[in-house]
Motif scaffolding. Sequence first.
Motif: not given
Length: 457
Positions: A138-141, A226-231, A197-198
């Motif tokens: 997730t950090v790489r994203d 960052a929530p699970v609902l990224m989009e 940024a978590v």
Amino acid sequence: MIISDTVATAFVVAAIGGFFGARDAANWHEKWRFLAFGTELLVLGALAVSRSWAPAVLGQGAEEFRRLGRSLCGAAVVLALGGIALTSRNIKLWIFVALPAIALVTMTERYLLRLWLHRERKEGRCLRPVLAAGSPDTVRDLITRTRKFPHIGWQVEAVCTTDGRGLDGDLVDGVPVVGQLEDVAKHVRHDGYRVVAVTPDPHWSPERLRRLAWNLEGSDAEMVVAPVLMEVAGPRLHVDAVLGIPLLRVSMPAFTGGRRAIKGVVDRLGAAALLILFAPLMVLVALLVMLDSRGGAFYRQRRVGKDGREFTILKYRTMVTGADGAARAALAERNEGAGPLFKLRRDPRVTRVGSVLRRYSIDELPQLFNVLTGSMSLVGPRPPLPEESAAYGPDVQRRLLVKPGLTGLWQISGRSDLPWEEAVRLDLRYVEDWSLALDTVILWKTLRAVLYGQGAY
């Protein structure tokens, strides 16, 4: 930004006060001066209350201008109520002349400042140092997104993971891993990161997140989770406290209702105005198309619109007559389009005039008639072909919940140069997070995309 907004507001107020005061010097007394001074204070106060100067929104697109518009609308309401209370006959001047002028000037100066800020950030300046804390994937994203969109102003300089290890030894996509997740607050205080940024990781329980927030108190760092609902973003996300529990509330997408009705009216009025404006150009282009190659000026094609209903789209003909038949089949193996799209950078079927029309999107001007008749919108997802729509999965079918657009996120983000998955993601993001402010930003950025011709072939 505070200085520029203050100067712009003072300039407009002084100019209007000076102009009307000179014309009506006999009535230019203390009440007029009080209204002028009060209008400026009211506008600046509204900007402060709505957090229009918050660093998190400056340079961020639609949200910045949404807050600016909300501030000026609020100032107009307060000014009107104040005028009624003071029984002032001159209040209309400040509501219907001064505030619109302030809106025009402040939006212009903010746009110019955003251009400067984005240019600085693309060159690696004016960036906020970020410490990312989460799983390596997730950090790489997050790192990939911040590098792709430097105008956001984030630069991930360090990473913390559960075990202190990265994907490539002590690195995550070239960024060093400086410690474990328990060490985040220590590194922030020692190295002065501005943003924490978590990102998602099983380590992050509610208790650990709460403790991290406590440990960051007193530092200059902003904690972002960052929530699970990224989009899902923008106006659909709300944080509510229910029974003492902070909940992330996601409202339903607005497919109907008052805002959609306003969008429909704006679409038709805008299309009518643009057709009148471009009428001479459209007649000239039609003549050039017919003179360049045999056939009519317009090309009609079936497309899929809202709720899967098919309609006929209008475009200027940019290819030789019969390009959809055997000529396309012979070029099938050379397809360079993403996903189900058929595209060629150097398509031999395209005429000389057609290549120019495509580069600057002039071939799409007749679609204004589709907008005028209600089958399309000025802004929306790309209208697919029936065979493309038939191949859509359940997720991609959500593109059809709204009217297709003459322009959209796909056009201002690279058009045909985009991978299919990215084009779909942008269209779905528009469907989920649509707003009138976002439409305004897209329409404005479309002009630049058309002038540069990026991804148009």
